[in-house]
Scaffold this motif. Structure first.
Motif, PDB file in Angstrom:
ATOM      1  N   PRO A   1       3.200  31.420  62.169  1.00 55.66           N
ATOM      2  CA  PRO A   1       2.618  32.716  61.820  1.00 55.66           C
ATOM      3  C   PRO A   1       1.742  33.253  62.948  1.00 55.66           C
ATOM      4  O   PRO A   1       1.096  32.500  63.659  1.00 55.66           O
ATOM      5  N   LEU A   2       1.724  34.582  63.102  1.00 54.35           N
ATOM      6  CA  LEU A   2       0.839  35.217  64.065  1.00 54.35           C
ATOM      7  C   LEU A   2      -0.512  35.466  63.415  1.00 54.35           C
ATOM      8  O   LEU A   2      -0.582  35.845  62.255  1.00 54.35           O
ATOM      9  N   GLY A   3      -1.573  35.221  64.204  1.00 50.83           N
ATOM     10  CA  GLY A   3      -2.909  35.435  63.657  1.00 50.83           C
ATOM     11  C   GLY A   3      -3.828  36.028  64.696  1.00 50.83           C
ATOM     12  O   GLY A   3      -3.374  36.704  65.614  1.00 50.83           O
ATOM     13  N   ILE A   4      -5.108  35.769  64.572  1.00 47.89           N
ATOM     14  CA  ILE A   4      -6.074  36.317  65.523  1.00 47.89           C
ATOM     15  C   ILE A   4      -6.731  35.193  66.319  1.00 47.89           C
ATOM     16  O   ILE A   4      -6.727  35.210  67.539  1.00 47.89           O
ATOM     17  N   ALA A   5      -7.300  34.205  65.631  1.00 45.68           N
ATOM     18  CA  ALA A   5      -7.936  33.094  66.327  1.00 45.68           C
ATOM     19  C   ALA A   5      -7.502  31.790  65.665  1.00 45.68           C
ATOM     20  O   ALA A   5      -8.034  31.440  64.642  1.00 45.68           O
ATOM     21  N   PRO A   6      -6.562  31.091  66.216  1.00 42.96           N
ATOM     22  CA  PRO A   6      -5.787  31.435  67.398  1.00 42.96           C
ATOM     23  C   PRO A   6      -4.661  32.422  67.065  1.00 42.96           C
ATOM     24  O   PRO A   6      -4.263  32.540  65.909  1.00 42.96           O
ATOM     25  N   ARG A   7      -4.172  33.084  68.094  1.00 40.97           N
ATOM     26  CA  ARG A   7      -3.105  34.071  67.892  1.00 40.97           C
ATOM     27  C   ARG A   7      -1.820  33.436  67.381  1.00 40.97           C
ATOM     28  O   ARG A   7      -1.090  34.021  66.607  1.00 40.97           O
TER      29      ARG A   7
ATOM     30  N   ASP B   1      -0.931  29.848  65.867  1.00 37.08           N
ATOM     31  CA  ASP B   1      -1.462  28.553  65.434  1.00 37.08           C
ATOM     32  C   ASP B   1      -0.332  27.528  65.312  1.00 37.08           C
ATOM     33  O   ASP B   1      -0.034  27.042  64.217  1.00 37.08           O
ATOM     34  N   TYR B   2       0.249  27.177  66.444  1.00 32.32           N
ATOM     35  CA  TYR B   2       1.394  26.255  66.409  1.00 32.32           C
ATOM     36  C   TYR B   2       0.983  24.848  65.999  1.00 32.32           C
ATOM     37  O   TYR B   2       1.806  24.079  65.500  1.00 32.32           O
ATOM     38  N   LEU B   3      -0.298  24.494  66.186  1.00 37.26           N
ATOM     39  CA  LEU B   3      -0.708  23.142  65.774  1.00 37.26           C
ATOM     40  C   LEU B   3      -0.725  22.987  64.251  1.00 37.26           C
ATOM     41  O   LEU B   3      -0.572  21.884  63.734  1.00 37.26           O
ATOM     42  N   ARG B   4      -0.874  24.103  63.558  1.00 40.12           N
ATOM     43  CA  ARG B   4      -0.770  24.053  62.098  1.00 40.12           C
ATOM     44  C   ARG B   4       0.651  23.634  61.708  1.00 40.12           C
ATOM     45  O   ARG B   4       0.849  22.841  60.780  1.00 40.12           O
ATOM     46  N   ILE B   5       1.620  24.165  62.443  1.00 35.71           N
ATOM     47  CA  ILE B   5       3.018  23.793  62.176  1.00 35.71           C
ATOM     48  C   ILE B   5       3.283  22.348  62.633  1.00 35.71           C
ATOM     49  O   ILE B   5       4.022  21.610  61.975  1.00 35.71           O
TER      50      ILE B   5
ATOM     51  N   VAL C   1      10.039  22.927  71.178  1.00 38.74           N
ATOM     52  CA  VAL C   1      10.058  24.202  71.888  1.00 38.74           C
ATOM     53  C   VAL C   1       9.536  25.290  70.958  1.00 38.74           C
ATOM     54  O   VAL C   1       9.706  25.215  69.739  1.00 38.74           O
ATOM     55  N   LEU C   2       8.861  26.271  71.556  1.00 36.88           N
ATOM     56  CA  LEU C   2       8.479  27.464  70.810  1.00 36.88           C
ATOM     57  C   LEU C   2       9.430  28.567  71.271  1.00 36.88           C
ATOM     58  O   LEU C   2       9.470  28.909  72.456  1.00 36.88           O
TER      59      LEU C   2
END
Lengths: 200, 200
Positions: B182-188, B190-194, B138-139
């Motif tokens: 973390p919040l970013g720009i592209a992508p906003r 990046d849950y796949l990094r986690i 879950v996010l």
């Protein structure tokens, strides 16, 4: 004397209906059961989930909601909405760690499967899934003979992108590229058995 | 002088708003951007698909269609329909051969995440996905601090099934079981990094 129970279809004699005689012993046909391919897949998916075999669901029909009323003391009512074209295939899920993704279509044609049953968004989606190493295929049903074939997406994509010659896939090709899915009872359409044969 | 541009929210002074002062340098907040968690996930999923990283989509909202009109020379109009409760999570797809399945929820609570955000169907679905070796999580977003955590489904399931003591998951637990996205720009977002960090 043969009794013709009404089945909601116009009666045609067996001579005009098909060049080959139907197998009289075959009772498990779609026309007798009044079932669609979608019914069979949904029943099979329910069987797979209940048996702990796989978790595969049909996606809801995409709808563009324009107007919703919120009456007091009762549920919200959608008063205006439109059907949207799906951007993906209809079914996906997970089977023992494998991502499964497919589309199911039927035709009344006897000798080929018309490509107009698929649209570009779906073909693009299938290419994306294959690129991500997902298992992606189509279940194609010839309704006159109650035959269902599992055909890997790559064959459909190839045919779809080369429509210069023909706008359909010959049944002969589907028989050679694809694998017939036997009809049963539980599940009615054991397509995961064919997935095991073809992909594992 | 601070200019209070209208943001559609009732104005509250910073004293009553939060006990801690907000970081004035932080411009990338949800409240400033007017974005929801769903917007951010959809934008991130579009980025993943376009970049060939993963194929993950939000499922359409399930709707029970009761009445459809078919006007001449124009599209079918749904005249009566109702919202149905989803039987699965909202998002799924494939990432480099891995099945990905998740639900996203936000809370205005500051110290815990209420379990009433989830319903039994979804918890059951998550258990089924885990049994099929899918990646399921879950996010969870705390809207006051713009923090999003990825928490494996097993922790949610455990907490959901033991609600004898509390009806929410303490934020402290989420911080220890989960991983901040973390919040970013592209992508906003990046849950796949986690996902890579946690599961691969």
């Amino acid at each position: 004397m043969a009794i013709r129970y009404p089945n909601g279809k116009k009666f045609v004699t067996s001579q005009t209906k098909s060049t080959k005689p139907r197998n009289a012993n075959r009772i498990n046909t779609y026309s007798n059961r009044g079932m669609t391919l979608e019914d069979d897949i949904n029943q099979s998916n329910a069987f797979y989930v209940e048996s702990g075999i796989a978790v595969i669901h049909k996606k809801p029909t995409p709808v563009q909601i324009v107007d919703v009323h919120y009456p007091k003391r009762s549920a919200a009512v959608i008063k205006e909405a439109y059907f949207k074209q799906a951007s993906t295939t209809d079914y996906n899920g997970v089977y023992n760690g494998h991502y499964i993704d497919f589309e199911a279509k039927e035709t009344k044609n006897k000798t080929s499967f018309p490509l107009q049953n698929f649209h570009l968004h779906q073909i693009t989606h299938m290419k994306q899934v294959l690129a991500q190493k997902g298992i992606c295929f189509v279940l194609l049903r010839f309704s006159h003979t109650d035959e269902v074939y599992l055909v890997d997406a790559i064959h459909l994509i190839t045919r779809y992108e080369d429509q210069s010659n023909r706008k359909s896939i010959p049944k002969q090709e589907i028989e050679s590229f694809g694998t017939k899915v036997p009809l049963g009872i539980a599940p009615r359409l054991d397509y995961l058995r064919i997935v095991r044969e073809v992909y594992f």
